[in-house]
Design a protein around this motif. Structure first.
Motif, short mmCIF file in Angstrom:
data_model
loop_
_atom_site.label_atom_id
_atom_site.label_comp_id
_atom_site.label_asym_id
_atom_site.label_seq_id
_atom_site.Cartn_x
_atom_site.Cartn_y
_atom_site.Cartn_z
N ALA A 1 0.83 -1.21 0.00
CA ALA A 1 0.00 0.00 0.00
C ALA A 1 0.87 1.26 0.00
N VAL A 2 1.92 1.26 0.81
CA VAL A 2 2.80 2.44 0.87
C VAL A 2 3.41 2.70 -0.51
N TRP A 3 3.89 1.65 -1.15
CA TRP A 3 4.53 1.81 -2.47
C TRP A 3 3.50 2.25 -3.51
N THR A 4 2.30 1.72 -3.44
CA THR A 4 1.23 2.12 -4.36
C THR A 4 0.94 3.61 -4.22
N ILE A 5 0.89 4.07 -2.96
CA ILE A 5 0.62 5.50 -2.72
C ILE A 5 1.79 6.34 -3.23
N MET A 6 3.02 5.86 -2.97
CA MET A 6 4.19 6.62 -3.43
C MET A 6 4.20 6.75 -4.95
N ARG A 7 3.77 5.70 -5.62
CA ARG A 7 3.79 5.74 -7.09
C ARG A 7 2.63 6.54 -7.66
N ASN A 8 1.44 6.31 -7.10
CA ASN A 8 0.24 6.84 -7.77
C ASN A 8 -0.62 7.76 -6.92
N GLY A 9 -0.28 7.94 -5.65
CA GLY A 9 -1.12 8.78 -4.80
C GLY A 9 -1.03 10.25 -5.19
N GLN A 10 -2.09 10.96 -4.82
CA GLN A 10 -2.13 12.39 -5.17
C GLN A 10 -1.38 13.19 -4.10
N SER A 11 -0.55 14.12 -4.54
CA SER A 11 0.20 14.91 -3.56
C SER A 11 -0.76 15.71 -2.67
N GLY A 12 -0.46 15.71 -1.38
CA GLY A 12 -1.31 16.43 -0.42
C GLY A 12 -2.43 15.57 0.12
N ARG A 13 -2.54 14.33 -0.37
CA ARG A 13 -3.66 13.49 0.02
C ARG A 13 -3.23 12.45 1.07
N THR A 14 -4.18 12.15 1.96
CA THR A 14 -3.98 11.14 3.00
C THR A 14 -4.72 9.87 2.61
N TYR A 15 -4.13 8.72 2.91
CA TYR A 15 -4.78 7.44 2.60
C TYR A 15 -4.80 6.57 3.86
N ASN A 16 -5.97 6.06 4.20
CA ASN A 16 -6.07 5.07 5.28
C ASN A 16 -5.73 3.69 4.73
N ILE A 17 -5.00 2.92 5.53
CA ILE A 17 -4.65 1.54 5.15
C ILE A 17 -5.13 0.62 6.28
N GLY A 18 -5.88 -0.42 5.95
CA GLY A 18 -6.36 -1.30 7.02
C GLY A 18 -6.58 -2.71 6.55
N GLY A 19 -6.77 -3.59 7.52
CA GLY A 19 -6.95 -5.01 7.19
C GLY A 19 -8.40 -5.39 6.96
N GLU A 20 -9.33 -4.51 7.39
CA GLU A 20 -10.76 -4.87 7.41
C GLU A 20 -10.87 -6.23 8.13
N ASN A 21 -10.21 -6.29 9.27
CA ASN A 21 -9.98 -7.56 9.96
C ASN A 21 -9.93 -7.30 11.47
N GLU A 22 -11.12 -7.05 12.04
CA GLU A 22 -11.19 -6.64 13.45
C GLU A 22 -11.27 -7.86 14.37
N TRP A 23 -10.47 -7.83 15.42
CA TRP A 23 -10.47 -8.92 16.40
C TRP A 23 -10.40 -8.36 17.81
N GLU A 24 -11.24 -8.90 18.70
CA GLU A 24 -11.02 -8.65 20.13
C GLU A 24 -9.72 -9.34 20.50
N ASN A 25 -8.96 -8.72 21.40
CA ASN A 25 -7.66 -9.30 21.76
C ASN A 25 -7.78 -10.76 22.23
N ILE A 26 -8.79 -11.03 23.06
CA ILE A 26 -8.90 -12.38 23.62
C ILE A 26 -9.27 -13.41 22.54
N ARG A 27 -10.12 -13.00 21.57
CA ARG A 27 -10.46 -13.91 20.46
C ARG A 27 -9.23 -14.17 19.59
N LEU A 28 -8.47 -13.10 19.35
CA LEU A 28 -7.24 -13.25 18.56
C LEU A 28 -6.30 -14.24 19.26
#
Ligand code: NAD
Ligand code: TDX
Length: 370
Positions: free
Chosen positions: A250-277
């Motif tokens: 994701a970092v490399w994709t943003i460095m290559r093609n991201g728009q200057s001045g823009r912020t990008y969130n990166i996530g796993g879409e993978n939420e776990w309670e600590n105890i379940r994990l």
């Protein structure tokens, strides 16, 4: 058009930075060079990059050729050093990973966090601003500063909702406050001086080379060693987990093609309670390391909560997916299995980073190169 040819990687000997350098040299489209500036704090370890040094470093190239990988031991707060690196190597890109990164340490000793994360980021931004002035007076357009940040700057979520790029900042630990300050400085340098800049806020990473103070490697190693598995508070805090290679792509994709001045969130879409994990991790470690699952479960120990412990983090990364076409590749089970196997196969690495013994290894293998 961004050059992305002489890349100053800060914190390249740490967990995400060393994975990034491995990942970058494995990309056929990357033909440039990397200058890795790292202070080698407790979290930085040059053993992580021994293969890269051997393949692309000084001595690996035919005599007279410029090595594609250069390591410099130094502090990002050291302005004369950073200026020298920009001038000597003609740095056209910065990817800024260096930070104090562990929340528990920030609670015990915030000063190092303010120094490295705030003053260090300021120093890099200000040197870049001066080094990248165009002859016409504005900023060069072929350069880029990519600032690596965290979802923790957004604060803590309740049961519902996600962090988007427009969620107001609400940092709650000295670590996240110092990262938030660094984000604000980076954005200010873009808005005020026109510094070409992209910024990413990522959720919790896991994978090889992670210092065993963070949840996943700590729990894996404690299981292998039959030690208690310390769960903070009620164990119901939620994190969104992403395999480190997916972060780096994701970092490399943003460095290559991201728009200057823009912020990008990166996530796993993978939420776990600590105890379940932890329960899932126990099942996987029992399988991979052939250990008795009931014995591992018996190691779970509830301990006093972390002060100010954020309840839930969850990232909405729609922008990165829709605008730049990135997606997560590694499933959680697959990533956890790879990580467990890596720690099983690298017991010596663990011994070295825990004891600081790798410093002797560095002395033998590296001259100070500044
Ligand atoms: P890490 O602690 O493993 O590595 C940090 C590296 O920075 C180390 O090699 C250390 O020696 C170096 N460093 C520290 N202070 C320095 C200084 N003053 N000058 C030069 N080098 C210095 O951290 P990490 O987990 O790899 O995190 C990298 C970046 O990613 C950080 O900016 C962090 O905030 C961010 N981040 C981390 C995660 C995560 O889950 N680990 C998630 C999102 C964002
Ligand atoms: O022993 C432990 N027991 C425990 O219950 C540890 C070390 C952690 N925890 C809990 C605290 C958190 O809810 O597990 C969760 C994850 O803890 P950490 O691994 O310390 O990560 P976190 O505090 O969520 O921060 C991480 O993700 C965001 C990184 O350390 C940061 O650098 C990154 O910005």
């Amino acid at each position: 058009m961004r050059s992305l040819s002489t890349i100053l990687v800060t914190g390249g000997a740490g967990f995400i930075g060393s994975n990034f350098i491995h990942w970058l040299f494995a990309q056929p489209e990357f033909t440039g060079r990397v200058i890795n500036l790292d202070a080698l704090t407790y979290a930085g370890n040059l053993e992580n990059l021994a293969d890269i040094e051997a393949r692309y470093g000084k001595g690996a190239e035919a005599s007279g050729a410029v090595p594609r990988y250069v390591f410099v031991q130094g502090d990002i707060c050291d302005r004369p050093l950073v200026e020298r690196l920009f001038a000597e190597y003609g740095v056209d890109t910065v990817v800024h990973f260096a930070a104090e990164s562990h929340v528990d340490r920030s609670i015990l000793g915030p000063e190092a966090f303010v120094r490295t994360n705030v003053l260090g980021t300021y120093t890099l931004l200000d040197v870049a601003r001066q080094a990248w002035r165009a002859p016409s007076g504005g900023m060069r357009e072929d350069v880029l500063f990519h600032h690596v940040s965290t979802d923790e700057v957004f604060g803590s979520l309740g049961e519902e909702g996600y962090f988007t790029e427009s969620t107001p900042y609400d940092p709650r630990s000295p670590y996240s406050a110092s990262k938030a300050a660094s984000d604000h400085l980076a954005k200010a340098y873009h808005h005020t001086y026109g510094l070409p800049l992209t910024l990413s806020n990522c959720s919790n990473n896991y994978g090889p080379y992670q210092f065993p103070e963070k949840l996943i490697p700590l729990m894996i190693l404690n299981m292998l060693e039959g030690k208690p598995l310390p769960v903070y508070g009620d164990g119901r805090n939620i994190r969104d987990w992403l395999y480190v290679e997916d972060h780096n792509e994701a970092v490399w994709t943003i460095m290559r093609n991201g728009q200057s001045g823009r912020t990008y969130n990166i996530g796993g879409e993978n939420e776990w309670e600590n105890i379940r994990l932890l329960e899932r991790l126990i099942e996987l470690v029992a399988e991979e390391a052939h250990l008795d699952i009931a014995r591992l479960r018996g190691l779970i120990t509830y301990v006093k909560d972390r002060p100010g412990h954020d309840r839930r983090y969850a990232i909405d990364c729609t922008r990165l997916k829709t605008e730049l076409g990135w997606r997560q590749r590694i499933s959680f089970d697959e990533g956890l299995r790879k990580t467990i196997r890596w720690y099983l196969d690298h017991r010596e690495w663990v011994e070295h980073v825990r004891s600081g013994a790798y410093r002797a290894w560095i002395e033998q293998n590296y001259a100070r190169r500044v």
